[in-house]
Structure formats: structure tokens, C-alpha cells
Design a protein around this motif. Structure first.
Motif, PDB file in Angstrom:
ATOM      1  N   ALA A 145      -0.865   6.615   0.306  1.00  0.00           N
ATOM      2  CA  ALA A 145      -1.127   6.420  -1.884  1.00  0.00           C
ATOM      3  C   ALA A 145      -1.717   7.685  -1.512  1.00  0.00           C
ATOM      4  CB  ALA A 145      -2.182   5.418  -2.020  1.00  0.00           C
ATOM      5  N   ASP A 146      -2.757   8.553  -0.559  1.00  0.00           N
ATOM      6  CA  ASP A 146      -2.892   9.830  -0.458  1.00  0.00           C
ATOM      7  C   ASP A 146      -1.617  10.742  -0.115  1.00  0.00           C
ATOM      8  OD1 ASP A 146      -2.369   9.541   2.023  1.00  0.00           O
ATOM      9  OD2 ASP A 146      -4.424   9.488   2.793  1.00  0.00           O
ATOM     10  N   GLY A 147      -0.672  10.256   0.009  1.00  0.00           N
ATOM     11  CA  GLY A 147       0.450  11.356   0.248  1.00  0.00           C
ATOM     12  C   GLY A 147       1.021  11.603   1.057  1.00  0.00           C
ATOM     13  N   THR A 148       0.154  11.163   2.196  1.00  0.00           N
ATOM     14  CA  THR A 148       0.142  11.245   4.681  1.00  0.00           C
ATOM     15  C   THR A 148       1.483  10.203   4.744  1.00  0.00           C
ATOM     16  OG1 THR A 148      -2.214  10.588   4.399  1.00  0.00           O
ATOM     17  CG2 THR A 148      -0.779  10.676   6.075  1.00  0.00           C
ATOM     18  N   LEU A 149       2.451  10.784   5.709  1.00  0.00           N
ATOM     19  CA  LEU A 149       3.343  10.535   5.501  1.00  0.00           C
ATOM     20  C   LEU A 149       3.095   9.694   7.735  1.00  0.00           C
ATOM     21  CD1 LEU A 149       5.932  13.216   5.493  1.00  0.00           C
ATOM     22  CD2 LEU A 149       6.368  10.401   3.669  1.00  0.00           C
ATOM     23  N   VAL A 150       3.632   8.124   7.710  1.00  0.00           N
ATOM     24  CA  VAL A 150       3.220   7.561   8.579  1.00  0.00           C
ATOM     25  C   VAL A 150       4.584   7.245   8.507  1.00  0.00           C
ATOM     26  CG1 VAL A 150       0.964   7.033   7.942  1.00  0.00           C
ATOM     27  CG2 VAL A 150       2.607   5.503   7.067  1.00  0.00           C
ATOM     28  N   PHE A 151       4.580   6.430  10.774  1.00  0.00           N
ATOM     29  CA  PHE A 151       5.477   5.509  10.585  1.00  0.00           C
ATOM     30  C   PHE A 151       5.057   4.222  10.895  1.00  0.00           C
ATOM     31  CE2 PHE A 151       7.511   9.710  13.085  1.00  0.00           C
ATOM     32  CZ  PHE A 151       8.222  10.358  12.209  1.00  0.00           C
ATOM     33  N   VAL A 152       5.229   3.222  10.302  1.00  0.00           N
ATOM     34  CA  VAL A 152       5.262   1.905  10.493  1.00  0.00           C
ATOM     35  C   VAL A 152       6.458   1.409  11.288  1.00  0.00           C
ATOM     36  CG1 VAL A 152       4.771  -0.288   9.364  1.00  0.00           C
ATOM     37  CG2 VAL A 152       4.497   2.064   8.409  1.00  0.00           C
ATOM     38  N   ASP A 153       5.524   0.726  12.190  1.00  0.00           N
ATOM     39  CA  ASP A 153       6.133  -0.110  13.386  1.00  0.00           C
ATOM     40  C   ASP A 153       6.535  -1.279  12.969  1.00  0.00           C
ATOM     41  OD1 ASP A 153       3.834  -1.378  14.096  1.00  0.00           O
ATOM     42  OD2 ASP A 153       3.873  -0.823  16.582  1.00  0.00           O
ATOM     43  N   ASN A 154       6.569  -3.074  14.154  1.00  0.00           N
ATOM     44  CA  ASN A 154       7.583  -3.619  14.602  1.00  0.00           C
ATOM     45  C   ASN A 154       6.362  -5.014  14.445  1.00  0.00           C
ATOM     46  OD1 ASN A 154       7.297  -3.567  16.559  1.00  0.00           O
ATOM     47  ND2 ASN A 154       8.980  -5.111  16.868  1.00  0.00           N
ATOM     48  N   THR A 155       4.922  -4.270  14.230  1.00  0.00           N
ATOM     49  CA  THR A 155       3.519  -5.339  14.528  1.00  0.00           C
ATOM     50  C   THR A 155       2.904  -4.267  12.981  1.00  0.00           C
ATOM     51  OG1 THR A 155       2.373  -3.331  15.895  1.00  0.00           O
ATOM     52  CG2 THR A 155       3.790  -4.989  17.109  1.00  0.00           C
ATOM     53  N   GLY A 156       3.687  -3.304  12.116  1.00  0.00           N
ATOM     54  CA  GLY A 156       2.617  -3.217  11.143  1.00  0.00           C
ATOM     55  C   GLY A 156       2.014  -2.228  11.423  1.00  0.00           C
ATOM     56  N   LYS A 157       1.840  -1.412  12.821  1.00  0.00           N
ATOM     57  CA  LYS A 157       0.472  -0.849  13.028  1.00  0.00           C
ATOM     58  C   LYS A 157       1.468   0.526  12.724  1.00  0.00           C
ATOM     59  CE  LYS A 157      -1.418   1.855  16.874  1.00  0.00           C
ATOM     60  NZ  LYS A 157      -1.721   1.314  18.327  1.00  0.00           N
ATOM     61  N   GLU A 158       0.425   1.877  12.233  1.00  0.00           N
ATOM     62  CA  GLU A 158       0.822   3.407  11.396  1.00  0.00           C
ATOM     63  C   GLU A 158       0.624   4.124  12.785  1.00  0.00           C
ATOM     64  OE1 GLU A 158      -1.922   3.753   8.022  1.00  0.00           O
ATOM     65  OE2 GLU A 158      -0.914   2.504   6.887  1.00  0.00           O
ATOM     66  N   VAL A 191       0.581  -1.464  -0.209  1.00  0.00           N
ATOM     67  CA  VAL A 191      -0.478  -0.063   0.046  1.00  0.00           C
ATOM     68  C   VAL A 191       0.637   1.601  -0.052  1.00  0.00           C
ATOM     69  CG1 VAL A 191      -2.119  -1.215   0.701  1.00  0.00           C
ATOM     70  CG2 VAL A 191      -0.106  -0.793   2.102  1.00  0.00           C
ATOM     71  N   TYR A 192       2.042   1.409   0.451  1.00  0.00           N
ATOM     72  CA  TYR A 192       2.971   2.416   0.380  1.00  0.00           C
ATOM     73  C   TYR A 192       3.365   2.972  -1.240  1.00  0.00           C
ATOM     74  CZ  TYR A 192       2.360   1.372   4.633  1.00  0.00           C
ATOM     75  OH  TYR A 192       1.235   1.365   6.632  1.00  0.00           O
ATOM     76  N   THR A 193       4.362   4.247  -0.952  1.00  0.00           N
ATOM     77  CA  THR A 193       3.830   3.863  -2.353  1.00  0.00           C
ATOM     78  C   THR A 193       6.290   4.625  -2.223  1.00  0.00           C
ATOM     79  OG1 THR A 193       3.685   6.732  -2.251  1.00  0.00           O
ATOM     80  CG2 THR A 193       1.624   5.597  -3.803  1.00  0.00           C
ATOM     81  N   ASN A 194       6.161   4.545  -1.124  1.00  0.00           N
ATOM     82  CA  ASN A 194       7.585   5.421  -0.806  1.00  0.00           C
ATOM     83  C   ASN A 194       7.603   4.879   0.623  1.00  0.00           C
ATOM     84  OD1 ASN A 194      10.011   7.726   0.626  1.00  0.00           O
ATOM     85  ND2 ASN A 194      10.072   7.340  -1.984  1.00  0.00           N
ATOM     86  N   THR A 195       9.240   4.821   0.404  1.00  0.00           N
ATOM     87  CA  THR A 195       9.186   4.183   2.513  1.00  0.00           C
ATOM     88  C   THR A 195      10.821   4.643   1.875  1.00  0.00           C
ATOM     89  OG1 THR A 195      10.109   2.512   1.891  1.00  0.00           O
ATOM     90  CG2 THR A 195       7.877   2.297   2.002  1.00  0.00           C
ATOM     91  N   GLN A 196      11.119   5.294   4.164  1.00  0.00           N
ATOM     92  CA  GLN A 196      12.489   5.488   4.105  1.00  0.00           C
ATOM     93  C   GLN A 196      12.949   5.478   5.407  1.00  0.00           C
ATOM     94  OE1 GLN A 196      12.646   9.979   3.744  1.00  0.00           O
ATOM     95  NE2 GLN A 196      14.438   9.897   4.784  1.00  0.00           N
ATOM     96  N   ARG A 197      14.323   4.758   5.608  1.00  0.00           N
ATOM     97  CA  ARG A 197      14.430   4.040   6.714  1.00  0.00           C
ATOM     98  C   ARG A 197      15.214   4.931   7.411  1.00  0.00           C
ATOM     99  NH1 ARG A 197      19.668   0.370   5.913  1.00  0.00           N
ATOM    100  NH2 ARG A 197      20.243   0.772   8.149  1.00  0.00           N
TER     101      ARG A 197
END
Length: 459
Positions: A442-455, A407-413
Motif C-alpha cells: 500500500a505504501d508503494g514498496t515493491l517486494v517479492f513474496v515466496d511460497n511461505t508468504g515471506k516478503e 494487502v497488495y495493490t498490484n502483483t506481477q508474475r
């Protein structure tokens, strides 16, 4: 003029030697000299006889220039600083530049004046500002003032470790410690028939053969590490040494002179695992054995290599695809894959690439497929990884568990685990939340994703 120091002590040298390389200079196999910043495809001159200097070289600073005729010099805007007459020339503008003109080497300054006469068949930069030089058939070491530091009487030179050079000619080896551009210290003179570096970053040892004798291993102090009992010594890694018998079969011994594998193989080579060795039999079929000769991977393949960061080997037959074996000898997959990859952050996962689609599958250590998704690519973070399908990313933890959809268009480490923890605190997250990455939805929102998949929204 600095005083040259020659301290000659047969077989003795007190050096702290930590890094071993094997850049060998010899008449028979000279190293290729790199030439930087070549400007090829440039006409040597225009109709009026002046060179056509590309606009991007007109910077107000001296620039290296090389023509279609492969002649080099230096230019300053529209002016010629160093004539375009050298087949080879150092690419950095300096008061001392090695140059080759009409097949002969010397050195020039910024004015183009010879500061070292053009009389050498070969001339190369060496350690601490010294120069490896050849006039007729043999190498030696000189200073930039053309002082002879090591006579030009050796057939080859090894740039060994730290500031040490080893000069060789038949029946003689000279170990030299370069102190500075004008001074050297002679550390050892040897008279072995053959004397070859064995490699290794933690020591300086050599396969040495006395005249009419057999091979052993010695140190720079001429200490005997392995008796002169072997027909040939090919390599040394850790405590193990590869050797050959008179029929050129290979075996394994150790530095305690204990034969671990008799000379029964056509080849026996070390791998990145210090206790696993690639071998081939008289049919030239390849497999893997351990340090006491137990067969770990059957010796029945045309190709067989360890997979980096793992306890697996990939093997295949001529014209086939790779299959995966464990070093317990158990076959994990059939020979259907283009390649395998294991990341050290997730040693329990194997990425397997399919030959036709070039897509990747995720396998467990038994070779079983963990996910049905065939992914285009993957990328590891410190505490997880992403896989991509059609430019959309999904997040996984290091056990291979899929945490999100694609579902993510871009990721950053994050730059480090500490950075991830700092970002979590800045976002007001509870202690113990382990962030995997930053992602764009997809809507452009930036989120953090943790090691359970929670945003978590990025604030």
C-alpha cells in the motif's frame, strides 16, 4: 508452365498426415468468407462525386476501403487505386486478389485488371496457392493461371489435413495432395455411398458406407479399421468409436470391434477425458459413464459436463444452478453455483462462483469451503495464485493455503520458474527460496513474496 502430376492409385496414398481439420465447402453450406479491415459507416461519395476517404487511411500506402454500400476497393491518400465496385475483395493489396463483382467471382491485379476471368459462382483460396472454384453447381480445383487441376464436378470439398483435399459427389470421393500452386497428386479414388471424416490429430480415418451396405471405418489407403457392420458411425476418439443402431440409439465400440456399451442411449458423446462419456437416456436426462458402461454420474440431470482439468462434472436441472459431482458418482455440492473452475496447476482446488454476487469460493476436492473469503477474482502464478477483494490481493500457495492478507495493490508474475529463481539469486536470497510473485504494498514498496508468504525487498 509447370507440368501437372496425376498419379492415380485406387485406395492408395502415401502421405504423412498429422493435422486434421474439418473446413467443408459445399453448395448447400458454404463457409462464411471473412472480410478484414471493413470501413463501414463511410459515405460512398461527397457532393462532387469523389469518395470521402477517412483521414486515418491516408497513410501514403494502399489501403483497403469499404463503403456504406458495402462496395470495396483500394485507395492511396485521396486517389482510387482499385475502383469501389466489388462486393467482396481480398483485403491485402497484391498482384492477385480474389474479387466478386455483380455476384460473379474472378481475380484482379494491383492495376484492377482481371487476371482470372469473372466467371465463377464461388472462388476461394486453398492450399499452397491453389483455388477452390465453382462455376455451375459443383466444385473443383484450379491454378491462378486458370488451369483445371481437379475437374469442377464435385458437390463438396473438405480441406482435410496438411496439403490434402477430399472432393466428394454422390458415390465418388477423390483424395488430392496439393504439391504446389500448379501441381496435384491424386492419392485415391473411392466409390463409397457415404464417406465422412472422423477427426483426430494423429490419423486420417473415415466413416465409410458401401452402396447398400453398412458403415465401417477405413483409412486413406482404404485399409479397413472397423468392419462394415454398423448402421451409423458418429465419431472416433482414441481407441473408441461412437455408433448407432437402426433405431438411432447410441453405443460404444472400440477399434478392435469389441462392443463396450450396447446401443441403449439416446446420445453418447466423448469428453476431454478419453475414458468418460456423456450419455442421455430415453427421457433425455444426462449423466456420465465410463468406457465399460458403469454410471459415474447419475443419469438424472438436464445438463452435465466435465469440468476442464479435473475429475469432476458439473450438473444441473433446467433453470437451476450447477452442482458438483466427482466421477466416482459422489455428489460434492448442492446445485447452488453459477460455475466451477479448476486450474491444472492446482488440481486439488475447485473455484466455485456464486450466482447473485458473482464472487468466488475456494473448495477442496470434497466440496468443502476452504476459506470464508468471497473473492472478486483470482489469478494463477507458476507456484501459487492470488485472490482479489476490492482491488487488494492476497497470495495463496497451490494447496490453497492463504499466505498473506489482502494487502497488495498490484502483483506481477514471473515469466517462468527459471525467471523466479534468477530474481531470487539477484536479490541475494538463500538457495531454495521459491518466489511466487512480485507485489506492491500500500505504501508503494515493491517486494517479492515466496511460497511461505515471506516478503523480500526488491533490489
Amino acid at each position: 508452365m509447370s507440368k501437372r502430376i496425376f498419379l492415380i492409385k485406387t485406395g492408395l496414398i502415401s502421405l504423412l498426415l498429422t493435422v486434421l481439420t474439418s473446413n467443408v465447402f459445399s453448395q448447400e453450406n458454404p463457409q462464411e468468407r471473412p472480410v478484414a479491415h471493413e470501413e463501414l459507416g463511410v459515405k460512398k461519395s461527397s457532393g462532387d462525386g469523389k469518395p470521402n476517404i477517412p483521414a486515418h487511411l491516408k497513410t501514403g500506402k494502399p489501403q483497403y476501403f469499404r463503403t456504406n454500400d458495402r462496395l470495396s476497393g483500394f485507395v492511396l491518400n485521396d486517389s482510387i487505386l482499385i475502383p469501389l465496385e466489388y462486393e467482396e475483395l481480398d483485403s491485402k493489396y497484391a498482384d492477385f486478389m480474389l474479387a466478386k463483382r455483380r455476384g460473379i467471382w474472378g481475380a484482379i491485379n494491383k492495376k484492377g485488371e482481371a487476371v482470372l476471368p469473372f466467371e465463377f459462382r464461388d472462388l476461394r483460396h486453398s492450399k499452397k496457392g491453389t483455388l477452390l472454384a465453382m462455376k455451375s453447381q459443383d466444385y473443383g480445383l484450379i491454378s491462378r493461371k486458370n488451369e483445371i487441376l481437379v475437374p469442377l464436378e464435385f458437390r463438396s470439398v473438405n480441406q482435410a489435413f496438411d496439403s490434402v483435399l477430399i472432393f466428394k459427389r454422390p458415390g465418388k470421393q477423390l483424395v488430392v495432395n496439393v504439391l504446389n500452386e500448379n501441381q496435384v497428386q491424386i492419392g485415391g479414388i473411392f466409390d463409397y455411398e457415404n464417406f465422412e471424416e472422423l477427426g483426430g490429430s494423429d490419423r486420417a480415418i473415415f466413416a465409410a458406407k458401401p452402396k447398400g451396405g453398412k458403415y465401417g471405418i477405413v483409412s486413406l489407403k482404404n485399409e479397413i479399421w472397423l468392419p462394415f457392420e454398423y448402421e451409423k458411425i458418429s465419431w472416433a476418439k482414441g481407441n473408441f468409436v461412437g455408433f448407432s443402431d437402426a433405431k438411432e440409439f447410441r453405443g460404444l465400440t472400440n477399434l478392435q470391434n469389441q462392443i463396450r456399451i450396447p446401443a441403449i442411449y439416446r446420445s453418447l458423446n466423448p469428453t476431454e477425458n478419453p475414458n468418460i462419456f456423456q450419455v442421455s437416456d430415453t427421457r433425455w436426462k444426462v449423466g456420465m459413464v465410463d468406457s465399460i458402461g458403469r454410471v459415474l454420474v447419475p443419469i438424472q440431470h438436464d445438463y452435465c459436463f466435465l469440468v476442464s482439468n479435473s475429475s469432476f462434472a458439473k450438473c444441473k436441472s433446467m433453470g437451476g444452478h450447477w452442482g458438483l459431482y466427482g466421477t466416482d458418482g459422489k455428489k460434492r455440492t448442492e446445485g447452488i453455483y453459477e460455475d466451477f473452475s479448476v486450474n491444472k496447476l492446482a488440481p486439488g482446488l475447485v473455484f466455485a462462483q456464486l450466482p447473485e454476487s458473482q464472487k468466488w469460493q475456494i473448495l477442496d476436492t470434497e466440496g468443502k469451503i476452504l476459506h470464508r473469503d468471497l473473492v472478486d477474482s483470482y489469478y494463477f502464478f507458476q507456484s501459487g495464485f492470488k485472490c482479489d477483494i476490492s482491488e487488494k490481493s492476497a497470495i495463496f500457495d497451490l494447496s490453497g493455503k492463504k499466505l498473506t492478507g489482502f494487502v497488495y495493490t498490484n502483483t506481477q508474475r514471473f515469466s517462468s520458474l527459471e525467471d523466479a529463481d534468477q530474481k531470487a539469486r539477484q536479490a541475494g536470497l538463500a538457495p531454495g527460496v521459491l518466489l511466487v510473485c512480485q507485489a506492491r504494498k500500500a505504501d508503494g514498496t515493491l517486494v517479492f513474496v515466496d511460497n511461505t508468504g515471506k516478503e523480500f525487498p526488491k533490489k
